[in-house]
Enzyme design. Sequence first.
Site, PDB file in Angstrom:
ATOM      1  N   SER A   6     -57.931   9.048  21.962  1.00 36.89           N
ATOM      2  CA  SER A   6     -59.003   8.883  20.970  1.00 36.89           C
ATOM      3  C   SER A   6     -58.541   8.388  19.605  1.00 36.89           C
ATOM      4  CB  SER A   6     -59.772  10.197  20.805  1.00 36.89           C
ATOM      5  OG  SER A   6     -60.692  10.363  21.866  1.00 36.89           O
ATOM      6  N   LYS A   9     -60.151   5.260  18.303  1.00 37.10           N
ATOM      7  CA  LYS A   9     -61.378   5.221  17.505  1.00 37.10           C
ATOM      8  C   LYS A   9     -61.110   4.782  16.068  1.00 37.10           C
ATOM      9  CE  LYS A   9     -63.979   8.675  20.129  1.00 37.10           C
ATOM     10  NZ  LYS A   9     -63.005   9.052  21.177  1.00 37.10           N
ATOM     11  N   SER A 248     -65.161  13.148  17.650  1.00 41.25           N
ATOM     12  CA  SER A 248     -64.609  12.278  18.688  1.00 41.25           C
ATOM     13  C   SER A 248     -65.661  11.884  19.733  1.00 41.25           C
ATOM     14  CB  SER A 248     -63.413  12.949  19.377  1.00 41.25           C
ATOM     15  OG  SER A 248     -62.529  11.985  19.891  1.00 41.25           O
TER      16      SER A 248
END
Length: 411
Positions: A6, A9, A248
Site C-alpha cells: 500500500s 498509494k 488505506s
Amino acid sequence: MMQPASTMKMYTAALALDRFGTDFEFKTAVLHDGQVGADGVLQGNLYLRGDGDPSLSPRLWGDASPMDSLARQVVAAGVKRIHGDIVADASAFDSQLVPDGWQSRYLGAAYAARVSALSLNENIVWVVVQPDGKRAEVSLDPATTTIPVQSSVRVVAGSRGRISARRKDGLIQVRGTIGERSGPLRYSLVVDDPPSFTTGALRAALEKAGVTVDGRVNIGMTPGNAAQLAAVSSPPLATIIAEMNRESVNLFAELLFRSAAHAAAPGQVGSAETGLSTLRTFLTEKVGARAEDVRAADGSGLSVLDRVTPRSMVELLSFAHSAPWGPTFHASLPLEGESGTLRHRARHTPARGNLHAKTGTTNTVASLGGYVTAKNGEILAFSFLYNGTDRWNAKRAMDQMGATLAEFVRE
C-alpha cells in the site's frame, strides 16, 4: 525492484494532487435527452455519468445518500415520469473491473472491490434482514433495482440469529435464521457490476421520490447533446486523499489512478495501462525519477505485479515535500502511534507523534515510507521495503529504524 504493497498509494496520491490540485471536486451528473413536457414526462432517456468519484459512500457522505440527493434534484426540475431508460455511463474508464495481479482468493473481500468510473458505497452492498412478525424482511443497503434477492431466512424464537448471503446467477441468495426479537442483521457482498448497481440505486431513489420509470437500466454512453438535470460533487480532493492514505482505501486509489490518466489527455480512457504511462511521465518530467523504476499494474498496491525501487519512493517524497500541495500530502499520512494505520505502532519511541508515513502489508510484504523530523530539525524522507515471510520482525525493525531517524543529528 520490490513489491510496495500500500505504499504504492503515495505515488497515486502525488499523481492526483499534481494533476488536479487540492481543491478539485469530482462530479457525478444526471443528464437527459429528449424533452420534459409540461406534464412532467421525460420523452427520452436519463443518463447517470460517472467520472470516477471515490466519495459516494458513507465514509464521506455519512448518513446522507448521494442517490437521494440526485433524485430530489430531478424531481425539483419538474420530472414526474421517465418514458425511457436509465443509462449507466462509466465510459471514462475502461471495462476492466479487476486489475491484473489481484489474486482470486481475496476478490470477495471489501478491500478488493471492483473498479469502475461509476461506483457507489465503495462497490459493497449490504444485505439487511429483520423480523417482521413471522416473516423475515430482506432488503439491500443501498437499495437498488438491479440485484434480485432470493431469501429462505426463517424467523425463530429468541433474539439471536445468523444469516449468510452469496451471489449466484445474477441474484443474491440469503439463508439462515433471525430471532423474532432480534435487531437487524447485516451481511456484506462485493458488487459484481458497479455501473448497473449504482444506476439501479438511482432508479430506486427516483421511485422512492415518486418518479415513475417506464424503461430499464442499461449500460451506454451519454450523447453529446444531453442536458444536465442534476449533479453531486465530491468533497475536495485533499479530503479524499487524507481518507485514502490514513485508512488505506484501495478503491479510492484505483479511482484516483485512473482519473489522473483520464484527465491527462483529451479523450484518454482511464485504465491501469494509461495510469502507469501517466505516472511514469510525472516521475520523469517532474519528480526526476527513472520511468523504469516503477511498474504499476494498479494504483493501490494490491497487485502482486507492482514493483518500485525504494530510491524512486524517496525521490517522490522529496518532490512532494516541496510541491505546492506538499502540506496536504504530508497531512494525509498516518502519524506514528496516533492515527490511521500507524495508530498502534511505536507508541513509546521518539517517533511517536513525529513520523508521518504510509504503511503497506500483505502476506509477503511489509513496507513503510514517509517523513520524520530529526532531532536537529531536519526533515528526512525514507523508504523501507521488505519482501518475504518474516513480516513481524520486518515491522519491528522498521519501527526501530523510525525511532533512530527521529534521534538523528547531522555532525
